[in-house]
Design an enzyme around this catalytic site. Structure first.
Site, PDB file in Angstrom:
ATOM      1  CG  HIS A  74      -2.040  -0.550   0.991  1.00  0.00           C
ATOM      2  ND1 HIS A  74      -3.221  -0.319   1.428  1.00  0.00           N
ATOM      3  CD2 HIS A  74      -2.528  -1.988   0.432  1.00  0.00           C
ATOM      4  CE1 HIS A  74      -4.407  -1.242   1.132  1.00  0.00           C
ATOM      5  NE2 HIS A  74      -3.704  -2.238   0.541  1.00  0.00           N
ATOM      6  CE1 TYR A 203      -5.534   4.886   8.241  1.00  0.00           C
ATOM      7  CE2 TYR A 203      -6.044   4.606  10.513  1.00  0.00           C
ATOM      8  CZ  TYR A 203      -5.295   4.143   9.375  1.00  0.00           C
ATOM      9  OH  TYR A 203      -4.331   3.346   9.762  1.00  0.00           O
ATOM     10  N   PRO A 295      -4.817   1.435  18.324  1.00  0.00           N
ATOM     11  CG  PRO A 295      -6.641   0.190  18.085  1.00  0.00           C
ATOM     12  CD  PRO A 295      -6.023   0.934  18.805  1.00  0.00           C
ATOM     13  CE  LYS A 299       3.314   4.109  13.519  1.00  0.00           C
ATOM     14  NZ  LYS A 299       3.714   3.359  12.237  1.00  0.00           N
ATOM     15  CE1 TYR A 387      -0.397   3.362   7.082  1.00  0.00           C
ATOM     16  CE2 TYR A 387      -1.569   4.356   9.060  1.00  0.00           C
ATOM     17  CZ  TYR A 387      -1.405   3.290   8.023  1.00  0.00           C
ATOM     18  OH  TYR A 387      -2.347   2.405   8.226  1.00  0.00           O
TER      19      TYR A 387
HETATM   20  P1  FAS Z   1       0.424 -10.464  22.306  1.00  0.00           P
HETATM   21  O1  FAS Z   1      -0.906  -9.857  23.367  1.00  0.00           O
HETATM   22  O2  FAS Z   1       0.059 -10.392  20.810  1.00  0.00           O
HETATM   23  O3  FAS Z   1       0.861 -11.786  22.866  1.00  0.00           O
HETATM   24  C1  FAS Z   1       1.222 -12.130  24.319  1.00  0.00           C
HETATM   25  C2  FAS Z   1       1.030 -13.723  24.257  1.00  0.00           C
HETATM   26  O4  FAS Z   1       1.519 -14.058  25.535  1.00  0.00           O
HETATM   27  C3  FAS Z   1      -0.313 -14.440  23.925  1.00  0.00           C
HETATM   28  O5  FAS Z   1      -0.284 -15.180  23.232  1.00  0.00           O
HETATM   29  C4  FAS Z   1      -0.758 -14.622  25.272  1.00  0.00           C
HETATM   30  O6  FAS Z   1      -1.843 -15.690  25.268  1.00  0.00           O
HETATM   31  C5  FAS Z   1       0.636 -15.191  26.015  1.00  0.00           C
HETATM   32  N1  FAS Z   1       0.419 -14.912  27.556  1.00  0.00           N
HETATM   33  C6  FAS Z   1      -0.175 -13.787  28.283  1.00  0.00           C
HETATM   34  N2  FAS Z   1       0.216 -14.427  29.527  1.00  0.00           N
HETATM   35  C7  FAS Z   1       0.803 -15.330  29.422  1.00  0.00           C
HETATM   36  C8  FAS Z   1       1.425 -16.074  30.692  1.00  0.00           C
HETATM   37  N3  FAS Z   1       1.322 -15.794  32.233  1.00  0.00           N
HETATM   38  N4  FAS Z   1       2.235 -17.347  30.254  1.00  0.00           N
HETATM   39  C9  FAS Z   1       2.329 -17.536  29.029  1.00  0.00           C
HETATM   40  N5  FAS Z   1       1.904 -16.891  28.189  1.00  0.00           N
HETATM   41  C10 FAS Z   1       1.162 -15.865  28.362  1.00  0.00           C
HETATM   42  N6  FAS Z   1      -2.156  -3.549  16.780  1.00  0.00           N
HETATM   43  C11 FAS Z   1      -2.107  -2.914  15.383  1.00  0.00           C
HETATM   44  O7  FAS Z   1      -1.152  -2.570  15.066  1.00  0.00           O
HETATM   45  N7  FAS Z   1      -3.485  -2.905  14.797  1.00  0.00           N
HETATM   46  C12 FAS Z   1      -4.636  -3.287  15.285  1.00  0.00           C
HETATM   47  O8  FAS Z   1      -5.488  -3.150  14.585  1.00  0.00           O
HETATM   48  C13 FAS Z   1      -4.517  -4.117  16.410  1.00  0.00           C
HETATM   49  N8  FAS Z   1      -6.010  -4.404  17.087  1.00  0.00           N
HETATM   50  C14 FAS Z   1      -5.877  -5.072  18.233  1.00  0.00           C
HETATM   51  C15 FAS Z   1      -6.775  -5.642  18.581  1.00  0.00           C
HETATM   52  C16 FAS Z   1      -6.846  -6.186  19.985  1.00  0.00           C
HETATM   53  C17 FAS Z   1      -8.322  -6.717  20.582  1.00  0.00           C
HETATM   54  C18 FAS Z   1      -5.777  -6.207  20.863  1.00  0.00           C
HETATM   55  C19 FAS Z   1      -5.783  -6.853  22.290  1.00  0.00           C
HETATM   56  C20 FAS Z   1      -4.741  -5.561  20.097  1.00  0.00           C
HETATM   57  C21 FAS Z   1      -4.654  -5.090  18.756  1.00  0.00           C
HETATM   58  N9  FAS Z   1      -3.373  -4.554  18.533  1.00  0.00           N
HETATM   59  C22 FAS Z   1      -3.484  -3.911  17.339  1.00  0.00           C
HETATM   60  C23 FAS Z   1      -2.344  -4.669  19.145  1.00  0.00           C
HETATM   61  C24 FAS Z   1      -1.530  -5.983  18.951  1.00  0.00           C
HETATM   62  O9  FAS Z   1      -1.593  -6.512  17.715  1.00  0.00           O
HETATM   63  C25 FAS Z   1      -0.293  -6.086  19.668  1.00  0.00           C
HETATM   64  O10 FAS Z   1       0.418  -4.797  19.439  1.00  0.00           O
HETATM   65  C26 FAS Z   1       0.488  -7.214  19.330  1.00  0.00           C
HETATM   66  O11 FAS Z   1      -0.425  -8.686  19.470  1.00  0.00           O
HETATM   67  C27 FAS Z   1       1.670  -7.386  20.190  1.00  0.00           C
HETATM   68  O12 FAS Z   1       2.216  -8.625  20.239  1.00  0.00           O
HETATM   69  P2  FAS Z   1       2.977  -9.331  21.459  1.00  0.00           P
HETATM   70  O13 FAS Z   1       3.848  -8.333  22.173  1.00  0.00           O
HETATM   71  O14 FAS Z   1       3.336 -10.560  21.014  1.00  0.00           O
HETATM   72  O15 FAS Z   1       1.629  -9.466  22.416  1.00  0.00           O
HETATM   73  C1  PHB Z   2      -6.535  -3.578  10.669  1.00  0.00           C
HETATM   74  O1  PHB Z   2      -6.755  -3.678   9.325  1.00  0.00           O
HETATM   75  O2  PHB Z   2      -6.899  -4.282  11.584  1.00  0.00           O
HETATM   76  C2  PHB Z   2      -5.675  -1.853  11.097  1.00  0.00           C
HETATM   77  C3  PHB Z   2      -5.330  -1.421  10.143  1.00  0.00           C
HETATM   78  C4  PHB Z   2      -4.812  -0.046  10.444  1.00  0.00           C
HETATM   79  C5  PHB Z   2      -5.104   0.368  11.507  1.00  0.00           C
HETATM   80  C6  PHB Z   2      -5.510  -0.361  12.544  1.00  0.00           C
HETATM   81  C7  PHB Z   2      -6.188  -1.660  12.225  1.00  0.00           C
HETATM   82  O3  PHB Z   2      -4.681   1.733  11.919  1.00  0.00           O
END
Ligand code: FAS
Ligand code: PHB
Length: 398
Positions: A74, A203, A295, A299, A387
């Site tokens: 993109h 957006y 989000p 990032k 971005y």
């Molecule tokens: P994660 O939270 O992905 O992974 C942590 C892992 O540790 C999980 O698998 C968990 O089960 C495990 N864990 C936790 N406690 C533990 C324990 N006690 N023992 C063992 N394992 C354990 N980011 C974006 O850039 N765009 C988005 O649109 C976006 N949407 C999101 C929506 C939601 C609902 C959430 C919660 C986050 C979103 N994020 C988004 C942010 C997300 O993508 C995170 O930045 C990303 O998953 C970060 O990755 P990790 O640091 O690996 O953490």
């Molecule tokens: C998504 O596609 O999930 C998405 C893309 C851009 C954002 C947040 C979420 O800023």
């Protein structure tokens, strides 16, 4: 049952899995402990946009084949004010840099597949994980798995266990400093197997609230609408979400929107959060375990990847080159980049969302700033370079 490794990684999200893969490529032995089942981890729907730096790390980790084949480059995205869009041409404004649309779900799948192909120690359903002796030079983790108590001795522990994990609380409260902003709204996300309404992301800042039109492929769309924190998912049947999206994306885009049944729906709260330091003794934190961003700026996943890129290089320097300098400066170098991404995510959220306490002056400030960005290539360059992801050099100089 007792065993030993060089680096014990807690959490099999993108941070833990990517770190494990990069350490393997660097010849360093590690084990990943994940609380959930593999199917639970692989079913998560989260981020969708990868910065070039994240793609480079996935290539270095040897897990980018499908990404190169299926990822969507993109070169720009659209900002919209009350239904009037304008484009931020990232590619032109950043000297040729772009982002790749490829779901976090796919990244996780590719990383798990690579681990299993090489017989890596990736332990799912690891219960009651505890960190021990992190201040000593002989830390260890304990957990239970398949009804057995396990202990793994290691040189280092890396907490990649997200915001609700056990690692950050293993740093004494007297040492840990945290900073937080909780936003007075959430994002209701919908995933549907319908073609996206545009080639690029949109957006939208609308009087009714923020909306985002994103995608996972040419046949799978991802949409978000800002909702009050009091909203319940059961009060949002698909038709209500599609109707709200049509209103917030405006008369030019709404006719291009294809409706269809949701295959996933969820409401996520938004917060800005940073915990310092990202190292304590032999314990390191990476990804959401140390920081959370709204989000809006896409990032979260990318920050997790940049933490891991810095940390993997530091471990390789320590084990292969005998230099501990990378490990000793990891926290300050990672945090410099984290705070820059926190600033952009906070600013972009403030620019595009409707805040409950927003008065007419604040609304005029949003409208004026969006109109300034629409008019100024300089202002657009600021948005574009944040971005696509700031160069590592920006944060190393701080
Ligand atoms: P994660 O939270 O992905 O992974 C942590 C892992 O540790 C999980 O698998 C968990 O089960 C495990 N864990 C936790 N406690 C533990 C324990 N006690 N023992 C063992 N394992 C354990 N980011 C974006 O850039 N765009 C988005 O649109 C976006 N949407 C999101 C929506 C939601 C609902 C959430 C919660 C986050 C979103 N994020 C988004 C942010 C997300 O993508 C995170 O930045 C990303 O998953 C970060 O990755 P990790 O640091 O690996 O953490
Ligand atoms: C998504 O596609 O999930 C998405 C893309 C851009 C954002 C947040 C979420 O800023």
């Amino acid at each position: 049952m007792q065993s030993r490794t060089q680096v014990a990684i807690i959490g099999a999200g993108p941070a833990g899995l990517l770190l494990s893969q990069l350490l393997h490529v660097g010849g360093i032995d590690c084990v990943v402990l994940e609380r959930q089942t593999q199917s639970h981890v692989e079913a998560r729907i989260r981020a969708g946009v990868l910065e070039p730096g994240t793609v480079e790390l996935l290539e270095r980790a040897g897990v980018a084949t499908r990404l190169q084949r299926e990822g969507l480059p993109h070169h720009g995205f659209h900002l919209m004010l009350d239904g009037r869009p304008f484009r931020i041409d990232m590619h032109a404004l950043t000297g040729g840099r772009s982002v790749t649309v490829y779901g976090q779900t796919e990244v996780t799948h590719d990383l798990i597949a690579a681990h299993q192909a090489r017989g890596a120690e990736l332990i799912f359903s690891a219960a009651d994980v505890r960190l021990h002796a992190v201040e000593s030079d002989a830390p260890f983790v304990t957990f239970s798995h398949d009804g057995m108590q396990r202990r793994i001795d290691c040189d280092y522990i890396v907490g990649c266990d997200g915001y609700h994990g056990v690692s950050r609380p293993s740093i004494p409260a007297s040492v840990l400093r945290s900073f937080e902003r909780v936003y007075p709204f959430g994002w209701l996300g919908l995933l549907a197997d319908v073609p996206p309404c545009d080639e690029e992301l949109i957006y939208s800042n609308h009087a009714r609230g923020f909306a985002l039109a994103s995608m996972r492929s040419h046949t799978r769309s991802r949409y978000y609408v800002q909702v009050p924190l009091s909203e319940k998912l059961e009060d949002w049947p698909d038709d209500r979400i599609w109707d709200e999206l049509a209103l917030r994306l405006g008369p030019e885009v709404a006719p291009r929107m294809t409706r269809g049944p949701s295959i996933e729906k969820s409401i996520a709260p938004l917060r800005s959060f940073v915990a310092e330091p990202m190292r304590y003794g032999r314990l390191f934190l990476a990804g959401d375990a140390a920081h959370i961003v709204p989000p809006t700026g896409a990032k979260g996943l990318n920050l997790a990847a940049s933490d891991v890129g810095i940390l993997a290089e530091a471990f390789i320097d320590a084990y292969r080159g005998g230099s501990l300098a990378g490990l000793e400066t990891y926290s300050s170098r990672a945090l410099a980049r984290v705070w820059m991404a926190e600033r952009f995510s906070w600013w972009f959220t403030g620019l595009t969302h409707r805040f409950p306490d927003m008065d007419e002056f604040a609304r005029h400030m949003q409208v004026a700033e969006l109109n300034y960005i629409r008019a100024s290539s300089h202002a657009q360059t600021v948005v574009a370079e944040n971005y696509v992801g700031l160069p590592l050099s920006y944060s190393c100089s701080s």
